[in-house]
Write a protein that holds these residues in place. Structure first.
Motif, PDB file in Angstrom:
ATOM      1  N   VAL A 287       9.747   7.881  -0.790  1.00 29.00           N
ATOM      2  CA  VAL A 287      11.075   7.291  -0.896  1.00 29.00           C
ATOM      3  C   VAL A 287      11.257   6.314   0.256  1.00 29.00           C
ATOM      4  O   VAL A 287      11.118   6.691   1.426  1.00 29.00           O
ATOM      5  CB  VAL A 287      12.160   8.389  -0.844  1.00 29.00           C
ATOM      6  N   GLY A 288      11.585   5.056  -0.075  1.00 33.30           N
ATOM      7  CA  GLY A 288      11.807   4.096   0.997  1.00 33.30           C
ATOM      8  C   GLY A 288      11.664   2.665   0.530  1.00 33.30           C
ATOM      9  O   GLY A 288      11.605   2.377  -0.674  1.00 33.30           O
ATOM     10  N   SER A 289      11.606   1.776   1.480  1.00 34.57           N
ATOM     11  CA  SER A 289      11.389   0.356   1.221  1.00 34.57           C
ATOM     12  C   SER A 289       9.944   0.156   0.764  1.00 34.57           C
ATOM     13  O   SER A 289       9.094   1.045   0.931  1.00 34.57           O
ATOM     14  CB  SER A 289      11.639  -0.436   2.497  1.00 34.57           C
ATOM     15  N   PRO A 290       9.619  -1.021   0.230  1.00 36.33           N
ATOM     16  CA  PRO A 290       8.231  -1.264  -0.168  1.00 36.33           C
ATOM     17  C   PRO A 290       7.228  -1.052   0.965  1.00 36.33           C
ATOM     18  O   PRO A 290       6.164  -0.462   0.740  1.00 36.33           O
ATOM     19  CB  PRO A 290       8.265  -2.728  -0.628  1.00 36.33           C
ATOM     20  N   GLU A 291       7.541  -1.495   2.167  1.00 37.33           N
ATOM     21  CA  GLU A 291       6.608  -1.324   3.280  1.00 37.33           C
ATOM     22  C   GLU A 291       6.410   0.149   3.610  1.00 37.33           C
ATOM     23  O   GLU A 291       5.271   0.604   3.833  1.00 37.33           O
ATOM     24  CB  GLU A 291       7.113  -2.085   4.506  1.00 37.33           C
ATOM     25  N   THR A 292       7.508   0.911   3.646  1.00 33.76           N
ATOM     26  CA  THR A 292       7.407   2.347   3.958  1.00 33.76           C
ATOM     27  C   THR A 292       6.574   3.074   2.923  1.00 33.76           C
ATOM     28  O   THR A 292       5.680   3.869   3.263  1.00 33.76           O
ATOM     29  CB  THR A 292       8.818   2.954   4.040  1.00 33.76           C
ATOM     30  N   VAL A 293       6.846   2.837   1.656  1.00 32.04           N
ATOM     31  CA  VAL A 293       6.122   3.534   0.593  1.00 32.04           C
ATOM     32  C   VAL A 293       4.664   3.089   0.548  1.00 32.04           C
ATOM     33  O   VAL A 293       3.756   3.913   0.376  1.00 32.04           O
ATOM     34  CB  VAL A 293       6.819   3.303  -0.764  1.00 32.04           C
ATOM     35  N   ALA A 294       4.412   1.810   0.746  1.00 28.98           N
ATOM     36  CA  ALA A 294       3.032   1.323   0.731  1.00 28.98           C
ATOM     37  C   ALA A 294       2.208   1.960   1.845  1.00 28.98           C
ATOM     38  O   ALA A 294       1.055   2.368   1.623  1.00 28.98           O
ATOM     39  CB  ALA A 294       3.007  -0.197   0.870  1.00 28.98           C
ATOM     40  N   ARG A 295       2.777   2.051   3.034  1.00 31.55           N
ATOM     41  CA  ARG A 295       2.040   2.654   4.153  1.00 31.55           C
ATOM     42  C   ARG A 295       1.750   4.134   3.899  1.00 31.55           C
ATOM     43  O   ARG A 295       0.672   4.628   4.228  1.00 31.55           O
ATOM     44  CB  ARG A 295       2.818   2.471   5.458  1.00 31.55           C
ATOM     45  N   LYS A 296       2.704   4.820   3.287  1.00 28.77           N
ATOM     46  CA  LYS A 296       2.498   6.245   3.016  1.00 28.77           C
ATOM     47  C   LYS A 296       1.427   6.442   1.948  1.00 28.77           C
ATOM     48  O   LYS A 296       0.579   7.338   2.061  1.00 28.77           O
ATOM     49  CB  LYS A 296       3.822   6.894   2.588  1.00 28.77           C
ATOM     50  N   ALA A 298      -1.069   4.385   1.279  1.00 26.27           N
ATOM     51  CA  ALA A 298      -2.352   4.032   1.887  1.00 26.27           C
ATOM     52  C   ALA A 298      -2.865   5.166   2.776  1.00 26.27           C
ATOM     53  O   ALA A 298      -4.069   5.468   2.787  1.00 26.27           O
ATOM     54  CB  ALA A 298      -2.225   2.745   2.688  1.00 26.27           C
ATOM     55  N   THR A 299      -1.957   5.814   3.496  1.00 25.77           N
ATOM     56  CA  THR A 299      -2.351   6.959   4.325  1.00 25.77           C
ATOM     57  C   THR A 299      -2.906   8.084   3.470  1.00 25.77           C
ATOM     58  O   THR A 299      -3.945   8.681   3.788  1.00 25.77           O
ATOM     59  CB  THR A 299      -1.154   7.460   5.148  1.00 25.77           C
ATOM     60  N   ASP A 303      -6.565   9.850   3.559  1.00 29.15           N
ATOM     61  CA  ASP A 303      -6.670  11.264   3.925  1.00 29.15           C
ATOM     62  C   ASP A 303      -7.221  12.126   2.796  1.00 29.15           C
ATOM     63  O   ASP A 303      -7.890  13.137   3.045  1.00 29.15           O
ATOM     64  CB  ASP A 303      -5.302  11.800   4.353  1.00 29.15           C
ATOM     65  N   LEU A 304      -6.933  11.750   1.547  1.00 25.05           N
ATOM     66  CA  LEU A 304      -7.348  12.566   0.395  1.00 25.05           C
ATOM     67  C   LEU A 304      -8.430  11.878  -0.445  1.00 25.05           C
ATOM     68  O   LEU A 304      -8.765  12.378  -1.521  1.00 25.05           O
ATOM     69  CB  LEU A 304      -6.132  12.888  -0.483  1.00 25.05           C
ATOM     70  N   HIS A 305      -8.946  10.747   0.026  1.00 30.44           N
ATOM     71  CA  HIS A 305     -10.020  10.038  -0.681  1.00 30.44           C
ATOM     72  C   HIS A 305      -9.599   9.674  -2.102  1.00 30.44           C
ATOM     73  O   HIS A 305     -10.333   9.895  -3.070  1.00 30.44           O
ATOM     74  CB  HIS A 305     -11.300  10.874  -0.688  1.00 30.44           C
ATOM     75  N   LEU A 306      -8.415   9.107  -2.228  1.00 30.92           N
ATOM     76  CA  LEU A 306      -7.865   8.780  -3.541  1.00 30.92           C
ATOM     77  C   LEU A 306      -8.370   7.433  -4.041  1.00 30.92           C
ATOM     78  O   LEU A 306      -8.610   6.518  -3.258  1.00 30.92           O
ATOM     79  CB  LEU A 306      -6.338   8.718  -3.475  1.00 30.92           C
ATOM     80  N   ARG A 337       0.566  -4.615  -1.206  1.00 33.80           N
ATOM     81  CA  ARG A 337       0.550  -4.199   0.200  1.00 33.80           C
ATOM     82  C   ARG A 337      -0.396  -3.011   0.410  1.00 33.80           C
ATOM     83  O   ARG A 337      -1.129  -2.977   1.415  1.00 33.80           O
ATOM     84  CB  ARG A 337       1.962  -3.837   0.642  1.00 33.80           C
ATOM     85  N   VAL A 338      -0.420  -2.065  -0.521  1.00 32.97           N
ATOM     86  CA  VAL A 338      -1.361  -0.944  -0.414  1.00 32.97           C
ATOM     87  C   VAL A 338      -2.793  -1.464  -0.386  1.00 32.97           C
ATOM     88  O   VAL A 338      -3.616  -1.053   0.446  1.00 32.97           O
ATOM     89  CB  VAL A 338      -1.178   0.047  -1.588  1.00 32.97           C
ATOM     90  N   ARG A 339      -3.091  -2.385  -1.270  1.00 30.26           N
ATOM     91  CA  ARG A 339      -4.459  -2.913  -1.334  1.00 30.26           C
ATOM     92  C   ARG A 339      -4.808  -3.702  -0.077  1.00 30.26           C
ATOM     93  O   ARG A 339      -5.951  -3.670   0.386  1.00 30.26           O
ATOM     94  CB  ARG A 339      -4.621  -3.751  -2.603  1.00 30.26           C
ATOM     95  N   GLU A 340      -3.829  -4.382   0.486  1.00 31.12           N
ATOM     96  CA  GLU A 340      -4.051  -5.100   1.745  1.00 31.12           C
ATOM     97  C   GLU A 340      -4.360  -4.117   2.867  1.00 31.12           C
ATOM     98  O   GLU A 340      -5.291  -4.325   3.662  1.00 31.12           O
ATOM     99  CB  GLU A 340      -2.808  -5.923   2.090  1.00 31.12           C
ATOM    100  N   LEU A 341      -3.598  -3.036   2.941  1.00 29.54           N
ATOM    101  CA  LEU A 341      -3.823  -2.031   3.978  1.00 29.54           C
ATOM    102  C   LEU A 341      -5.177  -1.357   3.812  1.00 29.54           C
ATOM    103  O   LEU A 341      -5.884  -1.095   4.796  1.00 29.54           O
ATOM    104  CB  LEU A 341      -2.703  -0.981   3.944  1.00 29.54           C
TER     105      LEU A 341
END
Length: 349
Positions: A287-296, A298-299, A303-306, A337-341
């Motif tokens: 839940v959040g802005s695009p940047e917040t959700v994208a970073r989560k 990507a993390t 962490d889970l090899h997704l 943004r996820v793909r960029e990260l």
């Protein structure tokens, strides 16, 4: 898995939306899902999946029919299930439904098979919950044989035997993409690995990283059974808005009564504001802005090899405008943004 190959999808349970002060009818909600799938395709989302439930306020009880309607209204987006309750489905009928969907959609069908966390389908279709494990195991065996073999001779406990049956229309050789949904059971992880099927982690509460051991077990067991490495995905709930504050306040307004009802019904945790903010910050709510959700996302991918992440975006009585905004932002801003990260620090799949 390269960053550009990382997939983002949407999951719906067909939950009733609101339009202003009015709740949509069941029929209006069904038509809204078709519109939302069209929007998802337009903004570049990879897949649109629908669940299977038999509860008031949910309109996903005839998932293959709904997906077929979406197939006629779209051209590219992959179409699947966020869960198919295999235990209370007939594998032969399920094969026919999804081979037909795959043909009609020009090869876009996929599905996630699960044992069911909500069990209303068992009494509805005349099954005994005491057979919970045996039903799934037997029906998974038959369904995968139907996908992987041209003709099938089979016998079991819960349906009549088959003798040299060849079902039509045929799926492509080997079948369609079929994932096993796992809510936390190590036995389910091992089962997915035994069949060489991709793993979908349903993470709806707590820190998603607690599933890291399940992913390690899955990869190790795949190797033991002689299967190639298979994809791992995550299904979680959330909402994307233009700011963190807007997203947090909007989701809280509609999430709190849903979880309060589940706490009463199934003994879930009480949805306090403190617990909610913890789930948003470090837990399973995206839940959040695009940047917040994208970073989560990507993390979690790291962490889970997704290789895939599916966001369940609908929630009982959530306004249709909030649903649409989530879809738009997920496709146009979160996904790139996820793909960029991940391009900077890839997930090791």
């Amino acid at each position: 898995m390269t960053a550009t190959a990382f997939e983002l999808g949407l999951n719906s349970f067909g939950e009733v939306a609101t339009d202003g002060d009015r709740s949509l009818s069941d029929a209006e909600t069904v038509r809204l899902l078709i519109e939302e799938a069209q929007l998802a395709e337009a903004v570049g989302i990879d897949s649109f999946s629908v669940g299977e439930h038999y509860r008031a306020g949910h309109n996903d009880s005839a998932t293959p029919v709904l997906l077929a309607a979406i197939a006629t209204a779209t051209e590219r987006i992959r179409l699947g299930t966020s869960v198919t309750v295999l235990s209370t489905n007939d594998p032969v009928r399920l094969y026919h439904e999804f081979s037909t969907l795959d043909a009609a959609s020009n090869g876009r069908a996929q599905l996630v098979l699960g044992r069911a966390s909500a069990t209303e389908s068992f009494p509805l279709f005349g099954y005994d919950l005491a057979d919970y494990e045996e039903l799934f195991e037997e029906k998974l065996d038959l369904f995968m044989r139907l996908q992987r073999e041209e003709t099938v001779t089979w016998s079991g406990r819960f349906r009549p035997p088959l003798v040299e049956q060849r079902l039509r229309p045929r799926m492509p050789p080997g079948g369609i993409p079929t994932w096993i949904g796992v809510g936390g059971s190590p036995n389910s992880v091992v089962r997915a690995a035994r069949y060489g099927l991709p793993l979908m982690l349903a993470v709806i509460g707590g820190r998603p990283q607690r599933f890291a051991g399940h992913v390690e077990l899955y990869h190790r067991t795949l190797e033991q059974f002689g299967h190639a490495r298979q994809p791992v995905a995550q299904h979680s709930l959330g909402l994307v808005a233009d700011s963190d504050e807007e997203a947090i306040e909007t989701w809280w307004r509609y999430w709190q009564p849903v979880v309060a009802a589940l706490a009463e019904e199934r003994g879930f945790y009480q949805p306090t504001r403190e617990r909610y903010l913890s789930e948003v910050g470090k837990g399973a709510l995206f839940v959040g802005s695009p940047e917040t959700v994208a970073r989560k996302i990507a993390t979690m991918a790291r962490d889970l090899h997704l290789s895939r992440f599916d966001l369940k975006y609908d929630l009982m009585y959530l306004p249709r405008e909030a649903r649409a905004r989530t879809i738009e932002l997920l496709g146009r801003e979160v996904a790139p943004r996820v793909r960029e990260l991940l391009a900077k620090e890839p997930a090791h799949v």
